[in-house]
Design a protein around this motif. Structure first.
Motif, PDB file in Angstrom:
ATOM      1  N   ASP A 315      -4.769   3.205  -9.109  1.00 52.95           N
ATOM      2  CA  ASP A 315      -4.094   2.749  -8.251  1.00 52.95           C
ATOM      3  C   ASP A 315      -3.487   1.306  -8.355  1.00 52.95           C
ATOM      4  O   ASP A 315      -2.504   0.551  -8.339  1.00 52.95           O
ATOM      5  N   GLU A 319      -0.051   0.057  -8.848  1.00 50.13           N
ATOM      6  CA  GLU A 319       0.622  -1.291  -8.316  1.00 50.13           C
ATOM      7  C   GLU A 319       1.071  -2.096  -9.187  1.00 50.13           C
ATOM      8  O   GLU A 319       2.521  -2.713  -8.961  1.00 50.13           O
ATOM      9  N   ALA A 323       5.150  -3.314  -9.317  1.00 46.94           N
ATOM     10  CA  ALA A 323       5.165  -4.485  -9.334  1.00 46.94           C
ATOM     11  C   ALA A 323       6.522  -5.288 -10.262  1.00 46.94           C
ATOM     12  O   ALA A 323       6.917  -6.002 -10.044  1.00 46.94           O
ATOM     13  N   THR A 354       1.128   9.634  -0.867  1.00 49.31           N
ATOM     14  CA  THR A 354       0.857   7.840  -1.237  1.00 49.31           C
ATOM     15  C   THR A 354       1.666   7.945  -2.296  1.00 49.31           C
ATOM     16  O   THR A 354       1.719   6.100  -1.699  1.00 49.31           O
ATOM     17  N   ASP A 357       5.158   6.353  -0.975  1.00 53.18           N
ATOM     18  CA  ASP A 357       4.813   5.136   0.149  1.00 53.18           C
ATOM     19  C   ASP A 357       4.557   3.472  -1.274  1.00 53.18           C
ATOM     20  O   ASP A 357       5.025   3.463  -1.274  1.00 53.18           O
ATOM     21  N   ARG A 358       4.251   4.082  -2.226  1.00 49.46           N
ATOM     22  CA  ARG A 358       3.280   2.556  -2.967  1.00 49.46           C
ATOM     23  C   ARG A 358       4.898   2.101  -3.854  1.00 49.46           C
ATOM     24  O   ARG A 358       5.288   0.818  -4.114  1.00 49.46           O
ATOM     25  N   ASP A 360       7.547   2.712  -3.337  1.00 48.35           N
ATOM     26  CA  ASP A 360       8.743   2.081  -1.984  1.00 48.35           C
ATOM     27  C   ASP A 360       8.904   1.223  -1.999  1.00 48.35           C
ATOM     28  O   ASP A 360       9.405   0.049  -1.159  1.00 48.35           O
ATOM     29  N   ALA A 361       7.234   0.894  -1.386  1.00 47.88           N
ATOM     30  CA  ALA A 361       6.893  -0.706  -1.061  1.00 47.88           C
ATOM     31  C   ALA A 361       7.102  -1.977  -2.414  1.00 47.88           C
ATOM     32  O   ALA A 361       7.479  -2.958  -1.915  1.00 47.88           O
ATOM     33  N   SER A 362       7.059  -1.386  -3.132  1.00 49.18           N
ATOM     34  CA  SER A 362       6.961  -1.883  -4.568  1.00 49.18           C
ATOM     35  C   SER A 362       8.908  -2.369  -5.101  1.00 49.18           C
ATOM     36  O   SER A 362       8.932  -3.636  -5.197  1.00 49.18           O
ATOM     37  N   GLY A 363       9.425  -1.809  -4.354  1.00 46.14           N
ATOM     38  CA  GLY A 363      11.020  -1.712  -4.929  1.00 46.14           C
ATOM     39  C   GLY A 363      11.290  -1.178  -5.146  1.00 46.14           C
ATOM     40  O   GLY A 363      12.947  -0.965  -5.525  1.00 46.14           O
ATOM     41  N   ARG A 366      12.754   4.863  -6.654  1.00 43.52           N
ATOM     42  CA  ARG A 366      12.705   6.881  -7.435  1.00 43.52           C
ATOM     43  C   ARG A 366      13.300   6.911  -8.681  1.00 43.52           C
ATOM     44  O   ARG A 366      13.081   7.094  -9.542  1.00 43.52           O
TER      45      ARG A 366
END
Length: 499
Positions: A315, A319, A323, A354, A357-358, A360-363, A366
């Motif tokens: 994880d 992340e 990022a 999961t 979502d990770r 998409d949250a990073s920007g 895909r």
């Protein structure tokens, strides 16, 4: 456990059982305490009851000798208790005295060769599947199987070696660490009283190094055997020299590494052969250890597995990578990012959601992301892996199979999995300029992949000759030290911009 009957209670004092169902941590502590009580008495038999095979493996690593998964009745427990109790009975005072004498002879043999500066190695072997043999054929044949395995080990080791048996384990002193004959001998079925018996084995080997004494050599061999018995480990493990951190030591250090910022990500370029352009990168985890310096992903994830931090580490790396890639400068804005998923990731329930979502949250988009999975991560979970990858692919990611060509079911994976890329393992690439057979194998893989509409990326390309042959066979992309090793972001920007 009193409800399982008097037969169980009769043997419980010497051989268990320890009930680990729903209480794995407490059971591990009880196993450790049991082994501590038996110090100096040899290895006593100990039965544990477990919920899952993974729990059972942890308990065996801690010192249990027999296990049952979710037993259905007292009969099964009694049978396993008898086998475990038999191991304790075999370690009588006389047997322990004999074992000490053999161990002393092994110690003298190794010490003599070390003092004479002659090559030698210590080998530790553990037999497995004995509980199955005992249940199927009885205790007498299980004992006979161990003895027969010992004879085969002695024959394979040769007349100049020394072999010591300790219960269901063997310690050897040999002239060198070449275990091919030994491993081959243990891979064949045993003939025991007219019955074919198949045992498993795990091997740890330590080759003599400057500064070794006999005690250090034996200790390193038994430590390597412990590594070989870890879940997912190779059946043969070669010990590192003293001064190289053991997996256990690294596991302890890893608890502090994330907080200390020692875990980092580098990026290895992926090059389009036709144009020479860098079109993507693979993210590779690195651990800059405070004492040992840079460590690769293999050491990092081995330590994480030993510390039960595999999922947390995966994880963190995902992340961190996303990022960093989301903040790339404009010059890197067209590159694809390849991110590795572990076997534990593939097995996680609900992981696709999961992970997305990770992302998409990073920007990070895909559409520029490729997920890579290895063959070894899918051997037991092929249907589940196919469903997971199809979901990720349907959500806009691309999918690659990594290290292709080193597993047992490579063609089955091409048939079953939704793939965009196949990454040729470097073991196939390194010999392509050598024997003609190696080139034929690579050509066959590339032809099959192209027929299925799957692009091929060659890993580990280091020479112009390798690249020329891959180009001739129709490979589309490559990565390797011929162009660049793993790079930090500043170096990657410089390379992409051509500066």
């Amino acid at each position: 456990m009193g409800r399982l009957g008097s037969a169980i209670m009769k043997q419980q004092q010497s051989s268990g059982p320890i009930d680990a169902r729903g209480r794995i941590d407490a059971a591990l502590a009880e196993v450790a305490a049991y082994q501590g009580q038996r110090q100096g008495q040899g290895r006593g038999g100990l039965l544990v009851l477990a919920d899952t095979l993974a729990d059972a493996e942890r308990l065996v690593d801690a010192g249990a000798t027999h296990f049952l998964i979710a037993p259905r009745g007292a009969g099964e427990v009694v049978l396993a208790l008898r086998a475990a109790g038999a191991l304790t009975e075999r370690r009588s005072p006389e047997a322990r005295a004999e074992g000490r004498g053999e161990a002393a002879a092994l110690h003298r043999w190794l010490a003599g060769r070390l003092q004479a500066h002659q090559p030698c190695a210590a080998v530790a072997i553990a037999l497995s599947r004995l509980d199955l043999v005992n249940a199927a054929h009885g205790r007498a044949r299980a004992d006979a199987a161990i003895a027969t395995a010992g004879e085969r080990i002695a024959a394979a080791a040769g007349e100049r070696a020394i072999v010591v048996r300790t219960g269901d384990r063997f310690l050897l002193g040999v002239e060198d660490g070449d275990l091919r004959l030994l491993a081959a001998a243990l891979s064949r079925a045993l003939e025991v009283e007219g019955t074919r018996v198949m045992l498993g084995s795990r091997i740890g080997v330590a080759e003599a190094m400057p500064g070794d004494d006999a005690d250090a050599l034996i200790r390193r061999a038994t430590d390597a055997l412990d590594d070989a018995r870890a879940p997912g480990a190779a059946a043969v493990q070669v010990a590192e020299a003293d001064g190289v951190a053991s997996p256990d030591r690294l596991a302890i250090d890893l608890h502090h590494a994330v907080a200390a910022g020692e875990i980092d990500v580098l990026f290895q370029p992926q090059v389009e052969i036709a144009t020479g352009r860098i079109v993507g990168v693979e993210a590779l985890a690195r651990w800059t250890h405070g004492r040992l310096g840079p460590l690769g992903a293999d050491a990092l994830f081995a330590a994480a597995d030993r510390a039960d931090l595999g999922l947390a580490l995966s994880d963190h790396i995902q992340e961190l990578t996303l990022a960093r890639a989301a903040a790339w400068p404009r010059s890197l804005g067209a590159l694809r990012l390849s991110l590795n998923l572990t076997a534990a990731d593939v097995a996680r329930a609900g992981f696709a959601r999961t992970f997305l979502d990770r992302v998409d949250a990073s920007g990070f988009p895909r559409g520029r992301l490729t997920v890579e999975v290895t063959e070894s991560g899918m051997i037991h979970e092929l249907d589940h892996a196919a469903a997971l990858l199809a979901e990720l692919r349907g959500a806009g990611c691309r999918v690659a199979i990594d290290d292709f060509g080193t597993g047992y079911s490579s063609l089955a994976y091409l048939k079953a999995l939704p793939l965009d890329y196949l990454k040729l393992d470097k073991a196939l690439v390194v010999d392509i300029a050598g024997a003609p057979r190696d080139r034929v194998v690579v050509r066959g893989v590339i032809d099959i992949a192209r027929a299925l509409g799957i692009a091929v990326i060659a890993e580990g390309v280091e020479t112009p000759a390798q690249l020329a042959l891959l180009t001739a066979e129709g490979c589309g992309w490559y990565q390797g030290f011929l162009r660049a090793g793993p790079l930090g972001e500043d170096a990657l920007v410089t390379m992409v911009e051509g500066r």
